[in-house]
Scaffold this active site. Structure first.
Site, PDB file in Angstrom:
ATOM      1  N   LYS A 140      54.828   4.418 120.729  1.00  0.00           N
ATOM      2  CA  LYS A 140      56.027   5.170 120.324  1.00  0.00           C
ATOM      3  C   LYS A 140      55.685   6.283 119.347  1.00  0.00           C
ATOM      4  O   LYS A 140      56.372   7.304 119.308  1.00  0.00           O
ATOM      5  CB  LYS A 140      57.089   4.222 119.758  1.00  0.00           C
ATOM      6  CG  LYS A 140      56.689   3.497 118.488  1.00  0.00           C
ATOM      7  CD  LYS A 140      57.254   4.091 117.225  1.00  0.00           C
ATOM      8  CE  LYS A 140      56.577   3.509 116.008  1.00  0.00           C
ATOM      9  NZ  LYS A 140      57.145   3.953 114.741  1.00  0.00           N
ATOM     10  N   THR A 179      62.164   6.593 116.023  1.00  0.00           N
ATOM     11  CA  THR A 179      61.035   7.462 115.689  1.00  0.00           C
ATOM     12  C   THR A 179      61.169   8.827 116.348  1.00  0.00           C
ATOM     13  O   THR A 179      60.764   9.841 115.797  1.00  0.00           O
ATOM     14  CB  THR A 179      59.715   6.783 116.115  1.00  0.00           C
ATOM     15  OG1 THR A 179      59.727   5.444 115.631  1.00  0.00           O
ATOM     16  CG2 THR A 179      58.515   7.498 115.558  1.00  0.00           C
TER      17      THR A 179
END
Lengths: 338, 338
Positions: free
Chosen positions: B187, B244
């Site tokens: 991620k 994120t």
């Protein structure tokens, strides 16, 4: 043989899709004044700003004219008007003309999805959906996006794919109409929850948690209604959910933001000037889920908030008071869902 | 019997976790000046601002002291220092002390995940991860969040759950260490791609498409490495990915934003003042995926951009030039992954 595509509804999304299509397009507007304005100015000032309609787009306020000889019909009117418009169109269509819903919502009262409404209005028709992270205002500005065209009839899906696909609009196909459609309906409700979280100032971690637990609600309901779990990890599921929950261009998110900041439901809805489908869909979706034995804690709180039966602070307190445990229900971990 | 928890690393995340824990905590800081400052001021001004460390947190620059009698060890140092710190700690620990990684990345050179590093440093130890949408700066400000504690040993997972869970920090348990860990590593790389998309001004639809296609890369690699597909739909997967990719507090996203706006890699990294794991992890992750026969188009473009071998414009042109087709590889649609 490039038969015209018919787009029913000249709001922001219908107009944007008509402008994206290659080949001849008939764009139906309910008001003849709007149809005339579209044909003259080549713009839909109120909904799509400076987006220009090419010469192959013909606007009309006659459904008969719009449907005449159409290769496929794309329906982009709000859920509250959807059945009436499809009934009118059905009189003009052959039963072999595929009909795609571009509307994400659930019909109040019947709890029917839009493709179910189409199926009831035109028994035997080929039915599909166009869905994905497609904020109309961005597409109207020429920004890139991707969508999913879902239809059990692969040929009909490919027809729409070919007419819509282009360098700025990537079109993927799918056969999972049920999954795509329920994802599109529930994400509007969840976007209200995400907006409330941000309106309360809870931060990006909390919003991500709302989106993630919301996705779990989408999967539970979608699988119960016959959807493929993979659909919810794709553009119609996560993709559209993320766009709608995080973009300030999303009407549903904006309703939630206003609620979270302390506005009343009436004020939050009025200030939009357009329909926020999540406000209308929350209650029917919760009812539909209950009828299938599925729990939707976030959607239930949204339904309560938009009815005025709960406040943002009380709803979020109720959600965080739920016990923490394993992340997924053991039943979902069975081999059936891998 | 409330043995102390040991937190190794007094950066923003290590300090925040130490402050969240109930019961006695030993917080190890490499620099004795920092340990002294933490004990005196009860704050870590550089990393966590006004977050106050309660009286049960004792900072120390002695790893031996930090590990002595620990119920569990939580390692929160950057991937580049991870192996050295765990090797030092291993000398002080009994082999029955569970060790959890709080670091999301892949070791340069070895391509090992953090739990693999722990396993190599302390053969036979119980190993787990703590992960999820946990932007440290928000948690330091007291905002709510949720995380996943994953460990094959359910008792060790529950121990950490009990010490971390609270009204503002919901802790879910999982047994899928491999899936949680690979999700956390990839991620960071995908957040750089999302940042580039926003830096180029491509809009919220495009960012949602990047997140969605990035999730597909996460699932492909994670399943190839033994992860459970459901993990990627949960807090460790979608949740952390969304936080994120969409939060301007994310260092990896900020690197991508700077690149997309035309800054050099050096300038983008320098202006952070902290490590962005995605810059370091991109290349090793692409290599790891290749060794498993998995294609990661977005991660490959990020790896090329951070090496200076591609530009944001060229990378996004390459991505959108890929042919559109069915959304999911037919192999994924086999019954195995439902």
């Amino acid at each position: 043989v490039n038969a015209p595509l018919c787009v029913l509804g000249a709001g922001s999304w219908g107009t944007s899709v008509a402008a994206l299509c290659t080949g001849e397009v008939r764009l139906w507007a309910r008001r003849s004044e709007l149809a005339a304005e579209l044909n003259e100015t080549r713009r839909n000032g109120r909904y799509t700003g400076d987006l220009e309609l090419g010469p192959s787009v013909l606007a009309t306020s006659s459904i008969a004219h719009a449907c005449d000889g159409a290769a496929a019909v794309l329906v982009a009117v709000p859920s509250a008007a959807f059945r009436d418009v499809v009934l009118e169109a059905a009189k003009e269509l052959s039963t072999t003309t595929p009909i795609f819903s571009l509307t994400k919502g659930v019909e109040r009262g019947s709890h029917a999805t839009m493709t179910q409404v189409i199926g009831e209005c035109t028994p035997g028709a080929v039915v599909g959906v166009v869905t994905g992270p497609n904020l109309a205002k961005e597409i109207a500005r020429g920004l890139p996006a991707a969508c999913v065209v879902a239809c059990a009839d692969a040929e009909a899906a490919r027809l729409v794919q070919e007419r819509l696909h282009g360098p700025r609009f990537r079109v993927y196909t799918s056969s999972d109409v049920a999954g795509c459609e329920i994802a599109g309906a529930i994400k509007n409700v969840l976007a209200i929850a995400a907006g409330v979280s941000d309106g309360l100032g809870l931060g990006d971690n909390a919003r991500a948690a709302v989106i993630t637990r919301g996705l779990a609600e989408m999967v539970r309901l979608g699988v119960a209604l016959g959807g493929n779990p993979l659909t919810f990890g794709g553009l119609a599921g996560v993709g559209d959910l993320v766009a709608t929950c995080t973009s300030d261009r999303s009407r549903n998110r904006r309703v939630g933001l206003a609620l979270g900041r302390g506005e009343s439901v009436g004020a939050a809805v009025d200030s939009l000037g357009e329909v926020a489908e999540g406000v209308v869909s929350a209650d029917p979706l919760v009812d539909l889920a209950r009828s299938k034995g599925v729990e939707l804690p976030l959607c239930e709180q949204v339904a309560a908030m938009v009815k005025g039966a709960s406040t943002p602070a009380a709803s979020f307190a109720a959600l965080t008071a739920r016990p923490a445990r394993d992340e997924w229900d053991p039943a979902l971990l069975s081999e059936e869902h891998g």
